[in-house]
Design an enzyme around this catalytic site. Structure first.
Site, mmCIF file in Angstrom:
data_model
loop_
_atom_site.group_PDB
_atom_site.id
_atom_site.type_symbol
_atom_site.label_atom_id
_atom_site.label_comp_id
_atom_site.label_asym_id
_atom_site.label_seq_id
_atom_site.Cartn_x
_atom_site.Cartn_y
_atom_site.Cartn_z
ATOM 1 N N GLY A 31 0.801 -1.222 0.000
ATOM 2 C CA GLY A 31 0.000 0.000 0.000
ATOM 3 C C GLY A 31 0.831 1.267 0.000
ATOM 4 C CG HIS A 37 3.214 0.576 -5.376
ATOM 5 N ND1 HIS A 37 3.374 1.680 -4.573
ATOM 6 C CD2 HIS A 37 3.796 -0.455 -4.721
ATOM 7 C CE1 HIS A 37 4.028 1.324 -3.475
ATOM 8 N NE2 HIS A 37 4.298 0.040 -3.535
ATOM 9 C CD GLN A 61 7.296 -7.844 3.733
ATOM 10 O OE1 GLN A 61 6.451 -8.615 3.314
ATOM 11 N NE2 GLN A 61 7.898 -6.959 2.950
ATOM 12 C CD GLU A 148 14.498 -4.982 -13.357
ATOM 13 O OE1 GLU A 148 14.810 -3.838 -13.759
ATOM 14 O OE2 GLU A 148 14.668 -6.003 -14.038
ATOM 15 C CE LYS A 149 13.161 1.708 -3.682
ATOM 16 N NZ LYS A 149 12.600 0.980 -2.601
ATOM 17 C CG ASP A 150 11.748 -3.914 -3.180
ATOM 18 O OD1 ASP A 150 12.155 -3.648 -2.048
ATOM 19 O OD2 ASP A 150 10.846 -3.241 -3.750
ATOM 20 C CG LEU A 184 8.622 7.135 -7.556
ATOM 21 C CD1 LEU A 184 7.356 6.962 -8.385
ATOM 22 C CD2 LEU A 184 8.579 8.465 -6.834
HETATM 23 P P1 AMP Z 1 5.977 -2.534 -1.582
HETATM 24 O O1 AMP Z 1 4.606 -1.971 -1.447
HETATM 25 O O2 AMP Z 1 7.070 -1.603 -1.199
HETATM 26 O O3 AMP Z 1 6.110 -3.907 -0.949
HETATM 27 O O4 AMP Z 1 6.185 -2.765 -3.134
HETATM 28 C C1 AMP Z 1 5.295 -3.548 -3.877
HETATM 29 C C2 AMP Z 1 5.902 -3.814 -5.230
HETATM 30 O O5 AMP Z 1 6.146 -2.583 -5.903
HETATM 31 C C3 AMP Z 1 7.274 -4.522 -5.122
HETATM 32 O O6 AMP Z 1 7.369 -5.489 -6.150
HETATM 33 C C4 AMP Z 1 8.237 -3.382 -5.343
HETATM 34 O O7 AMP Z 1 9.475 -3.797 -5.890
HETATM 35 C C5 AMP Z 1 7.480 -2.534 -6.336
HETATM 36 N N1 AMP Z 1 8.007 -1.158 -6.310
HETATM 37 C C6 AMP Z 1 8.135 -0.343 -5.234
HETATM 38 N N2 AMP Z 1 8.713 0.824 -5.588
HETATM 39 C C7 AMP Z 1 8.969 0.744 -6.915
HETATM 40 C C8 AMP Z 1 9.576 1.617 -7.870
HETATM 41 N N3 AMP Z 1 10.039 2.813 -7.531
HETATM 42 N N4 AMP Z 1 9.669 1.195 -9.146
HETATM 43 C C9 AMP Z 1 9.223 -0.035 -9.505
HETATM 44 N N5 AMP Z 1 8.633 -0.903 -8.655
HETATM 45 C C10 AMP Z 1 8.520 -0.524 -7.381
#
Ligand code: AMP
Length: 283
Positions: A31, A37, A61, A148-150, A184
């Site tokens: 979220g 996202h 996590q 790919e951020k993660d 981001l």
């Molecule tokens: P999170 O809500 O942080 O767990 O992220 C959910 C998904 O969005 C994960 O697969 C992240 O790698 C992806 N995500 C988060 N930030 C970015 C970004 N700046 N660019 C691309 N994907 C992202």
């Protein structure tokens, strides 16, 4: 867009789509949605008949209690954004719904999960594997979208899919950045003005390192990036590693691999930021 809060209901709803042979895409998130996202969601909408976006701040996590407690939450706003990009189902479970019993499972995710984030955030990837495996079992997606951020997380999820013999196709999506270069992240919302100004240097240093890669050996590159980070007292590095993009093994020479990525994690004040840059990818 449907908003569904229970496992039973989402499974029932998806069964109807499956019986009609609809292709299902899943985007797992925690979220506080931003454009990064939404790019994942848009891609899933393009490539599938049905897109499920889960929003769940997964407690297992988090290795840092205050990070979990302070994680930004904005469900109402998130749902509006999802609706606007064509999401079919927003899955919004409670912690009780996802963990009716404590999850005792320990996943042996191998070397990709032990380095970098795995070394600095103990238990983090096991928690990721717990929640993502549950989402995969519930939604049974054809495609699942990750950013790919993660970068390391994608390698870990691929390993998870392998050890569980799942059929889901993992789709890696490029990092979305602000015009400043800052990747981001939901956690950026917690940076104050000074921290945000400083955080921009993380991507600046990575981009500059790529421009200079022909001038440096791997060792020199590591020293150069680390020295650049040190110039900013607000930035405290956890690690900067140059790895093979598939195995995530550290490399010592640019000729050692066809796919080379630099991965970094730093604290900016109290907020932990990660970023990465692809130095080389030969098909
Ligand atoms: P999170 O809500 O942080 O767990 O992220 C959910 C998904 O969005 C994960 O697969 C992240 O790698 C992806 N995500 C988060 N930030 C970015 C970004 N700046 N660019 C691309 N994907 C992202």
């Amino acid at each position: 867009m449907e908003r569904i809060k229970t496992v039973e209901e989402v499974a029932k709803r998806l069964q109807v789509f499956k019986e009609k042979n609809k292709r299902i895409g899943l985007v797992p998130t925690m979220g506080a949605l931003h454009k990064g996202h939404l790019e994942l969601v848009k891609r899933s909408v393009r490539e599938n008949d049905v897109t499920v976006v889960s929003i769940f701040v997964n407690p297992t996590q988090f290795n840092d209690r205050s990070d979990l407690e302070n994680y930004p939450r904005s469900e109402e706003e998130d749902c509006k954004l999802l609706e606007a990009v064509g999401c079919t189902i927003a899955f919004l479970p409670s912690t009780q719904e996802m963990y009716p019993e404590p999850d005792e499972r320990v996943f042996n995710l191998g070397p990709v999960a032990n380095v970098m984030e795995g070394a600095f955030r103990k238990g983090h990837f096991n928690g990721v594997a717990q929640i993502v495996s549950k989402l995969f079992y519930i939604v049974r997606p054809d495609n699942a979208y990750f950013g790919e951020k993660d970068f390391q997380q994608i390698a870990v999820i691929r390993q998870l899919v392998k050890i569980l013999s799942l059929k889901v196709n993992i789709v890696a999506c490029p990092i979305v950045r602000e015009s400043s270069g800052l990747a981001l992240s939901s956690r950026n919302k917690r940076l104050n003005e000074e921290e945000k100004k400083t955080a921009v240097n993380l991507s600046k240093i990575l981009f500059e390192s790529k421009r200079r890669m022909n001038d440096f050996s791997i060792k020199e590159m590591k020293d150069w990036v680390t020295a650049c980070i040190k110039e900013f007292p607000l930035l405290k590095p956890d690690y900067y590693e140059i790895v093979d993009g598939d195995s995530l093994k550290s490399i010592s020479d640019w000729s050692e691999s066809k796919y080379i990525v630099g991965c970094i994690a730093v604290y900016c004040g109290k907020i932990r930021l990660i970023d990465n840059i692809c130095y080389k990818k030969e098909e």
